[in-house]
Every structure is written in structure tokens, then in C-alpha cells.
Design an enzyme around this catalytic site. Structure first.
Site, short mmCIF file in Angstrom:
data_model
loop_
_atom_site.label_atom_id
_atom_site.label_comp_id
_atom_site.label_asym_id
_atom_site.label_seq_id
_atom_site.Cartn_x
_atom_site.Cartn_y
_atom_site.Cartn_z
CE LYS A 93 -3.83 -2.60 2.12
NZ LYS A 93 -3.03 -3.75 2.73
O1 LIG Z 1 -9.53 -3.53 1.72
C1 LIG Z 1 -8.65 -4.56 1.95
C2 LIG Z 1 -7.12 -4.29 1.48
C3 LIG Z 1 -6.19 -5.17 1.78
N1 LIG Z 1 -6.71 -6.27 2.92
C4 LIG Z 1 -5.83 -7.25 3.46
O2 LIG Z 1 -5.88 -8.26 2.71
C5 LIG Z 1 -5.71 -9.32 3.81
C6 LIG Z 1 -6.93 -9.85 4.36
O3 LIG Z 1 -6.53 -10.95 5.45
P1 LIG Z 1 -7.51 -11.86 5.91
O4 LIG Z 1 -6.78 -12.63 7.18
O5 LIG Z 1 -7.97 -13.15 5.07
O6 LIG Z 1 -8.74 -11.21 6.68
C7 LIG Z 1 -4.96 -8.63 4.78
O7 LIG Z 1 -3.27 -8.54 4.31
C8 LIG Z 1 -5.30 -6.95 4.69
O8 LIG Z 1 -4.37 -6.15 5.37
C9 LIG Z 1 -7.92 -6.06 3.30
O9 LIG Z 1 -8.15 -7.07 4.25
N2 LIG Z 1 -8.94 -5.35 2.91
#
Ligand SMILES: O=c1ccn([C@@H]2O[C@H](COP(=O)(O)O)[C@@H](O)[C@H]2O)c(=O)[nH]1
Length: 275
Positions: A93
Site C-alpha cells: 500500500k
Molecule cells: O481492503 C482491504 C485491503 C487489503 N486487505 C488485506 O488483505 C488481507 C486480508 O486478510 P484476512 O486474514 O483474509 O482477513 C490482509 O493482508 C489485509 O491487510 C484487506 O483485508 N482489505
């Protein structure tokens, strides 16, 4: 990796799963702590156990940066362990004034400078064109621009309205002047299933990176109903639900079983579009 190569991988594996390597040293199984680099060992076993079920890995760099030098070393080793035919995402990001963004681009794209060469990096759109374009100078590398995120706070700014559109719609419209769907994707949270119709109005053919299924409770069915395209157009990420499926010595097999459940659901969705 090109768009065509990515689509070919999706067809071959009948999957559009991205496994998220959000590896927290405090959450990995105890027996791995005796290894020189426990985080890398964990990632290596997760990758070995899931690589035939997913088309992409997303490394959220925060989980590595927070450990200083040791974390950065785990990040570089993991990045270089990823199979070459799998789409790699540095979820960092980033985005800053042009000359600084150029440094971020080198950090994630230039093997010769940083020792890592991801296929893509997530970028915040807020600072505009000159903050994004340095990432677009690399051939066959992708920018994944934050459009409509999965978190509660997305409402604070992303749904603000100007004369014609919501902020996330403006991000989708404006950014298409900077790059084509061969080099730009968008992050859209799975927790906003209903918004995919609106997203597809503005970005009918772009790939979307979709976090938020699994631990955040988003629905893969809704995402596909409103978001899938004739080329699939989706990379759906799950991190915690897969990598922490078990905290025991069977963690890699448990991760595989979870990934397989998602992949099987994806195969059914892909059948509907003739993949
Ligand atoms: O809008 C967003 C952008 C990035 N993320 C990222 O994706 C993963 C989600 O992890 P889970 O454990 O499957 O919930 C994580 O790295 C977030 O920083 C997001 O969730 N939403």
C-alpha cells in the site's frame, strides 16, 4: 506476468485463489521456533502445501517490516521461494511523490536492487497520477490500486460524493487514464458484495484483487455473482482462514484442506463461465 498468462493459470488450476502470507511470528506453531528463520519455514511449508490450488500469493509486508532486519530477510527469502508461474503480490500500500514512489517501485520490482521482483504491488491512489506512474514503468508488472476497501473505515472517505460520483468511482474512472487493464488492477473488498455491480460499471474488464472472504466474513458467492467476468477478472484472497487453519504440527495440511474447500467452490464458479 501478463494478463493472458494469469488467465491461463486460472483455467489450468480452476482457481482464482490468492493465499495471503500474513505471517505473524506470534501465531505460528511452536515447533517452528527452533528453525533459524521460523517465519520463512512456515511460509515455505504453506507454499509447498497450497501451490497447486492457488494462482497467486499476497505477502502483506507489514507482517515482515514490524520485525526489522530479521523480518525483511524473511520477506526476501519468501519472495524468492514463490513459484515463478504464480502471480505474486507485495501488499505494501505504497504511494508518494514521484521520486519517492520510484524508490518504492525499485524495492518491490527490481531484483538487481532489492533482491525481490514481485509481479505487483498495492498502491494508494490518494496522491494521484505522479505517485502511481513510477510503478507503471516496469514491463509486465502491475499496480493494484486501492478502490473500495473491505474495512469499516472505508465509509469515511470512499463513499463521499462529488457532483457525479462517489470517491471510489472517481478512483476507478481517473486511474484508467494512467494505465490499461494489462497493468492495473483494483482492490475491492469482498465485504461489499453488492458494490461489485457498481464497480463493474466502471471497470468491466479489469482484474480485481478481493480480500475479505474467510476471517472477515465476505461471501465468495456474492463476489462471483456480481464481479466475475468472461476472463474471470477476480483474484480472491484469504489469509488467516487458510494459514492459521491449525496451530499444530499439521498446520500445512490444514491450510491445504482450507484452500481446497475454496478452490472447489471456485471451480464451480469458473465452470459457469466455461473455464
Ligand atoms: O481492503 C482491504 C485491503 C487489503 N486487505 C488485506 O488483505 C488481507 C486480508 O486478510 P484476512 O486474514 O483474509 O482477513 C490482509 O493482508 C489485509 O491487510 C484487506 O483485508 N482489505
Amino acid at each position: 506476468m501478463t494478463r493472458q498468462e494469469l488467465i491461463a493459470q486460472i483455467k489450468k488450476k480452476k482457481s482464482f485463489l490468492t493465499v495471503g502470507l500474513d505471517t505473524d511470528i506470534k501465531k505460528i506453531p511452536q515447533h517452528l521456533l527452533t528453525f533459524d528463520d521460523p517465519v520463512f519455514e512456515f511460509n515455505k511449508q504453506i507454499i509447498d502445501a497450497t501451490k497447486d490450488l492457488c494462482v497467486s500469493y499476497k505477502i502483506n509486508t507489514a507482517f515482515y517490516e514490524c520485525r526489522g532486519l530479521a523480518g525483511w530477510q524473511s520477506l526476501v527469502k519468501t519472495a524468492n521461494y514463490l513459484p515463478k508461474d504464480i502471480f505474486s503480490i507485495a501488499d505494501a500500500k505504497r504511494g508518494d511523490i514521484g521520486n519517492t514512489s520510484a524508490m518504492y517501485a525499485d524495492a518491490f520490482f527490481s531484483q538487481a536492487d532489492s533482491g525481490m521482483s514481485f509481479d505487483s504491488v498495492t498502491v494508494a491512489p490518494y496522491m494521484g497520477k505522479d505517485s502511481v506512474s513510477p510503478f507503471l514503468k516496469f514491463q509486465n508488472k502491475w499496480v493494484i490500486l486501492l478502490a473500495l476497501t473491505s474495512n469499516e473505515g472505508a465509509k469515511d472517505f470512499q463513499f463521499l460524493k462529488n457532483e457525479e460520483s462517489l470517491l471510489f468511482e472517481s478512483v476507478l474512472q481517473k486511474s484508467q487514464e494512467w494505465a490499461s487493464n494489462e497493468q492495473m488492477m483494483y482492490v475491492v473488498g469482498a465485504t461489499r458484495g453488492d458494490a461489485f455491480l457498481q464497480i463493474r460499471k466502471h471497470a468491466p474488464n479489469h482484474f480485481l484483487l478481493v480480500p475479505g472472504v474467510g476471517a472477515q466474513g465476505g461471501s465468495l458467492g456474492d463476489v462471483c455473482q456480481y464481479g466475475i467476468t468472461k476472463d474471470c477478472g477476480l483474484l480472491v484472497n484469504s489469509s488467516r482462514a487458510i494459514i492459521y487453519a491449525s496451530s499444530g504440527e499439521d498446520f500445512a495440511q490444514a491450510a491445504r484442506a482450507e484452500a481446497q474447500k475454496v478452490q472447489q467452490q471456485m471451480a464451480k464458479e469458473l465452470e459457469k463461465i466455461g473455464f
